[in-house]
Scaffold this motif. Structure first.
Motif, PDB file in Angstrom:
ATOM      1  N   GLY A 225       0.782  -1.234   0.000  1.00 45.53           N
ATOM      2  CA  GLY A 225       0.000   0.000   0.000  1.00 45.53           C
ATOM      3  C   GLY A 225       0.809   1.278   0.000  1.00 45.53           C
ATOM      4  N   THR A 226       2.139   1.174   0.123  1.00 44.99           N
ATOM      5  CA  THR A 226       2.978   2.371   0.164  1.00 44.99           C
ATOM      6  C   THR A 226       2.976   3.079  -1.194  1.00 44.99           C
ATOM      7  N   ARG A 227       2.861   4.409  -1.156  1.00 43.94           N
ATOM      8  CA  ARG A 227       2.993   5.194  -2.382  1.00 43.94           C
ATOM      9  C   ARG A 227       4.471   5.383  -2.702  1.00 43.94           C
ATOM     10  N   ILE A 228       4.795   5.324  -3.982  1.00 41.70           N
ATOM     11  CA  ILE A 228       6.185   5.367  -4.439  1.00 41.70           C
ATOM     12  C   ILE A 228       6.275   6.323  -5.621  1.00 41.70           C
ATOM     13  N   PHE A 229       7.218   7.252  -5.549  1.00 39.55           N
ATOM     14  CA  PHE A 229       7.448   8.152  -6.677  1.00 39.55           C
ATOM     15  C   PHE A 229       8.668   7.658  -7.451  1.00 39.55           C
ATOM     16  N   VAL A 230       8.459   7.334  -8.731  1.00 35.99           N
ATOM     17  CA  VAL A 230       9.544   6.866  -9.602  1.00 35.99           C
ATOM     18  C   VAL A 230       9.903   8.012 -10.543  1.00 35.99           C
ATOM     19  N   LYS A 231      11.102   8.543 -10.364  1.00 33.94           N
ATOM     20  CA  LYS A 231      11.513   9.754 -11.086  1.00 33.94           C
ATOM     21  C   LYS A 231      11.439   9.563 -12.599  1.00 33.94           C
ATOM     22  N   GLU A 232      11.855   8.399 -13.092  1.00 34.88           N
ATOM     23  CA  GLU A 232      11.938   8.169 -14.533  1.00 34.88           C
ATOM     24  C   GLU A 232      10.568   8.029 -15.205  1.00 34.88           C
ATOM     25  N   LEU A 233       9.497   7.825 -14.416  1.00 33.90           N
ATOM     26  CA  LEU A 233       8.165   7.697 -15.002  1.00 33.90           C
ATOM     27  C   LEU A 233       7.477   9.039 -15.189  1.00 33.90           C
TER      28      LEU A 233
ATOM     29  N   ARG B 219       4.846  -3.808 -24.388  1.00 36.09           N
ATOM     30  CA  ARG B 219       5.863  -3.857 -25.433  1.00 36.09           C
ATOM     31  C   ARG B 219       5.961  -2.546 -26.216  1.00 36.09           C
ATOM     32  N   ASP B 220       5.194  -1.541 -25.815  1.00 34.22           N
ATOM     33  CA  ASP B 220       5.290  -0.229 -26.448  1.00 34.22           C
ATOM     34  C   ASP B 220       6.693   0.352 -26.224  1.00 34.22           C
ATOM     35  N   SER B 221       7.210   1.067 -27.213  1.00 31.92           N
ATOM     36  CA  SER B 221       8.593   1.557 -27.135  1.00 31.92           C
ATOM     37  C   SER B 221       8.808   2.503 -25.954  1.00 31.92           C
ATOM     38  N   VAL B 222       7.823   3.331 -25.627  1.00 33.56           N
ATOM     39  CA  VAL B 222       7.974   4.242 -24.484  1.00 33.56           C
ATOM     40  C   VAL B 222       8.158   3.456 -23.196  1.00 33.56           C
ATOM     41  N   VAL B 223       7.389   2.398 -23.046  1.00 36.44           N
ATOM     42  CA  VAL B 223       7.463   1.568 -21.843  1.00 36.44           C
ATOM     43  C   VAL B 223       8.775   0.788 -21.814  1.00 36.44           C
ATOM     44  N   ARG B 224       9.167   0.216 -22.944  1.00 35.05           N
ATOM     45  CA  ARG B 224      10.392  -0.586 -22.989  1.00 35.05           C
ATOM     46  C   ARG B 224      11.644   0.245 -22.764  1.00 35.05           C
ATOM     47  N   ASN B 225      11.562   1.538 -23.034  1.00 37.83           N
ATOM     48  CA  ASN B 225      12.741   2.395 -22.886  1.00 37.83           C
ATOM     49  C   ASN B 225      12.943   2.941 -21.479  1.00 37.83           C
ATOM     50  N   VAL B 226      12.047   2.612 -20.545  1.00 40.35           N
ATOM     51  CA  VAL B 226      12.301   2.964 -19.147  1.00 40.35           C
ATOM     52  C   VAL B 226      13.534   2.181 -18.697  1.00 40.35           C
ATOM     53  N   PRO B 227      14.516   2.826 -18.055  1.00 42.21           N
ATOM     54  CA  PRO B 227      15.777   2.134 -17.746  1.00 42.21           C
ATOM     55  C   PRO B 227      15.609   0.968 -16.786  1.00 42.21           C
ATOM     56  N   GLN B 228      16.596   0.087 -16.783  1.00 47.51           N
ATOM     57  CA  GLN B 228      16.578  -1.109 -15.943  1.00 47.51           C
ATOM     58  C   GLN B 228      16.721  -0.766 -14.467  1.00 47.51           C
ATOM     59  N   PHE B 229      17.328   0.381 -14.153  1.00 51.80           N
ATOM     60  CA  PHE B 229      17.437   0.845 -12.773  1.00 51.80           C
ATOM     61  C   PHE B 229      16.882   2.254 -12.713  1.00 51.80           C
ATOM     62  N   VAL B 230      16.079   2.531 -11.672  1.00 51.29           N
ATOM     63  CA  VAL B 230      15.423   3.833 -11.533  1.00 51.29           C
ATOM     64  C   VAL B 230      15.716   4.417 -10.148  1.00 51.29           C
ATOM     65  N   GLN B 231      15.451   5.726 -10.030  1.00 55.42           N
ATOM     66  CA  GLN B 231      15.523   6.416  -8.753  1.00 55.42           C
ATOM     67  C   GLN B 231      14.105   6.600  -8.234  1.00 55.42           C
ATOM     68  N   ALA B 232      13.842   6.129  -7.020  1.00 55.89           N
ATOM     69  CA  ALA B 232      12.483   6.163  -6.480  1.00 55.89           C
ATOM     70  C   ALA B 232      12.484   6.672  -5.049  1.00 55.89           C
ATOM     71  N   LYS B 233      11.404   7.360  -4.713  1.00 54.79           N
ATOM     72  CA  LYS B 233      11.185   7.865  -3.356  1.00 54.79           C
ATOM     73  C   LYS B 233      10.023   7.086  -2.756  1.00 54.79           C
ATOM     74  N   VAL B 234      10.280   6.396  -1.663  1.00 53.92           N
ATOM     75  CA  VAL B 234       9.277   5.527  -1.046  1.00 53.92           C
ATOM     76  C   VAL B 234       8.538   6.303   0.034  1.00 53.92           C
ATOM     77  N   GLY B 235       7.212   6.406  -0.091  1.00 51.16           N
ATOM     78  CA  GLY B 235       6.406   7.163   0.858  1.00 51.16           C
ATOM     79  C   GLY B 235       5.988   8.497   0.271  1.00 51.16           C
ATOM     80  N   ASP B 236       5.105   9.197   0.978  1.00 54.07           N
ATOM     81  CA  ASP B 236       4.520  10.436   0.458  1.00 54.07           C
ATOM     82  C   ASP B 236       5.426  11.641   0.619  1.00 54.07           C
TER      83      ASP B 236
END
Length: 274
Positions: free
Chosen positions: A208-216, A256-273
């Motif tokens: 249930g934790t909200r997560i902010f993924v910078k690359e998205l 399999r859309d190119s925009v989705v596939r091009n998200v990097p294999q490692f991301v920067q994320a902030k866990v919580g609000d």
């Protein structure tokens, strides 16, 4: 799942290697400031500070970070993925913070980022039949098709209905037919939302934790929405361990859309609000 025991071994080995190289200030930094919180997590006793840390920016922090990064690499190369992920997600960020001069802590962390989706299922007349929970036949699947369904967790039948792997599906070949409008069920049978639901290791990020993924943030997605970067920890899986997010993408074509596939294999994320 975090592996504190193996992570401790590798970080202790980093301290031993620093000592052998004559870098006693680095050895002492690892022993006095990096290991104690890790020992407490390993032993289930929390992770409060053991003593006042050295002043931020002290040169020993940079070398300590190098040795601990090397410890993570050694864990990975030894096949100890959970130990590697524990070091990367929980040991290195505060060390980087001290290395870079302290101040307000950077709440972003590095996570491995993969995708999963609703598998498109195809009838195989010679395949294994699967059933709904009442025993009604649904489709015959090839061995490869059945493995794909089990891996993704959800599949779409040729007639458009979607089915979810249940607790006993692997034993009795019975699957849950989902209500109209539901893409998939995650943990606690909550409906998953394409591009908004993440499968996580609940020992690292609670359900249930909200997560902010910078690359998205700012992505124009195949469902014709623009992502604001925010997701939710809504699912888990046997292959999700440590600092790893698996991004639910809805139907296979979207995944399999190119925009989705091009998200990097490692991301920067902030866990919580916050």
């Amino acid at each position: 799942m975090s592996d504190y025991k193996a992570a401790v071994w590798h970080v202790e080995d980093a301290a031993r290697r620093a000592k052998s190289a004559g870098e006693m200030a680095v050895h002492d930094t690892i022993v006095a400031e990096v290991l104690p919180p890790l020992y407490r997590k390993r032993d289930g006793a929390g992770a409060g500070p053991s003593r006042e840390p050295s002043p931020p920016g002290t040169p020993a922090y940079a070398r300590a970070a190098w040795y601990v990064e090397d410890a993570a690499r050694r864990a990975r190369d030894a096949g100890e993925v959970a130990a590697h992920d524990t070091i990367v997600a929980e040991v290195l960020p505060p060390l980087y913070h001290q290395r870079d001069g302290g101040g307000e802590a950077d709440s972003f962390r590095r996570f491995k980022f993969t995708r999963y989706w609703v598998a498109k299922l195809h009838e195989d007349p010679q395949g294994t039949p699967i059933f709904d929970t009442h025993g009604t036949p649904l489709i015959k699947l090839s061995a490869a098709g059945k493995r794909t369904l089990e891996l993704e967790g959800t599949g779409q039948l040729p007639d458009g209905r979607r089915i979810n792997v249940g607790r006993t599906s692997l034993q009795d070949n019975k699957y849950v037919v989902l209500p109209d409008g539901v893409w998939a069920y995650g943990t606690r049978n909550n409906p998953l939302k394409p591009f908004r639901s993440l499968a996580v290791d609940f020992s690292v990020v609670p359900f249930g934790t909200r997560i902010f993924v910078k690359e998205l943030a700012g992505l124009n997605l195949p469902d014709r929405t623009t992502h604001d970067g925010w997701c939710e920890a809504a699912d888990t899986g046997g292959g999700i361990r440590g600092a790893h997010f698996d991004w639910f993408c809805g139907p296979e074509a979207w995944a399999r859309d190119s925009v989705v596939r091009n998200v990097p294999q490692f991301v920067q994320a902030k866990v919580g609000d916050t």
